[in-house]
Write a protein that holds these residues in place. Structure first.
Motif, short mmCIF file in Angstrom:
data_model
loop_
_atom_site.label_atom_id
_atom_site.label_comp_id
_atom_site.label_asym_id
_atom_site.label_seq_id
_atom_site.Cartn_x
_atom_site.Cartn_y
_atom_site.Cartn_z
N GLY A 1 -34.72 -33.23 91.82
CA GLY A 1 -35.30 -32.42 92.88
C GLY A 1 -34.29 -31.93 93.90
O GLY A 1 -34.67 -31.49 94.99
N ALA B 1 -31.93 -32.20 86.39
CA ALA B 1 -32.68 -31.04 86.85
C ALA B 1 -33.52 -30.54 85.68
O ALA B 1 -33.28 -30.89 84.53
CB ALA B 1 -31.75 -29.95 87.36
N SER C 1 -36.88 -25.29 87.25
CA SER C 1 -37.86 -26.21 87.86
C SER C 1 -39.24 -26.11 87.23
O SER C 1 -40.26 -26.36 87.88
CB SER C 1 -37.97 -25.97 89.37
#
Length: 202
Positions: free
Chosen positions: A35, A50, A54
């Motif tokens: 995050g 990651a 996202s």
């Protein structure tokens, strides 16, 4: 991390995971940092992962993208009895599949559902089922090359990644910055039982 079952495949005398790693915790249960914003990603020197753009669906399909520090963490990001593959593992795999000029094609999932066209030379005859997870850039934290490249960390410091591309059947061995976000494939610590011929005068 207990929440994920991985398919495996035997290739030669190696047993590989058939999927890119999705672990969110180290083997001891500690959470892997995630995050981070772009600034945080390029500046951290602790293990982190990651997700491409996202987007949780990308993590589900392509696995997570880890920095070098996560790969190098002694707590271990692979499941018990597995480890992050090293250069020697990849070189053995490449040699078994006929050398670096053609091994990439034998490792890539065939077709263009996940890989960009033309996905040159892809047969997946090894069963490795490589998926093009792209990478997280070490200079700006952005996501690049989903569908074009599969980039795998290896557990060693020099020449520490292997790359497969949509426009080649080659597998390329090269180095990478510690703050790149790349895919991880785990390999079993066990060698499968292979019949050995015993000399007659044994």
């Amino acid at each position: 991390d207990g929440s994920c079952e991985y398919e495996t495949v035997q290739i030669g005398n190696q047993v590989w995971m058939q999927e890119n790693l999705k672990a969110t915790h180290y083997q001891n249960g500690d959470a892997i940092l995630t995050g981070l914003d772009n600034e945080g990603w390029i500046n951290t020197n602790e293990g982190a992962f990651a997700i491409y753009d996202s987007s949780p669906s990308n993590a589900e399909i392509y696995g997570n993208l880890y920095n070098w520090y996560a790969v190098d963490d002694e707590r271990g990001i692979c499941p018990v009895d597995y480890r992050v593959s090293d250069s020697n593992d990849w070189i053995k795999l490449t040699d078994y599949l006929g050398g670096s000029e053609i091994a990439g094609g034998k490792l890539k999932l065939e077709g263009t559902e996940f890989w960009s066209s033309p996905n040159y030379g892809a047969t997946n005859e090894s069963g490795f089922s490589s998926m093009p997870g792209g990478n997280i850039d070490e200079t700006n934290g952005n996501s690049y090359h989903l569908g074009n490249d599969a980039n795998y960390w290896t557990y060693d410091n020099n020449n520490n990644r292997f790359t497969l591309s949509y426009n080649s059947e080659e597998i390329i061995h090269h180095s990478g910055s510690y703050n790149l976000g790349l895919s991880v494939r785990c390999i079993s610590n066990q060698t499968p039982n292979i019949a050995i011929s015993i000399p007659e005068d044994f």
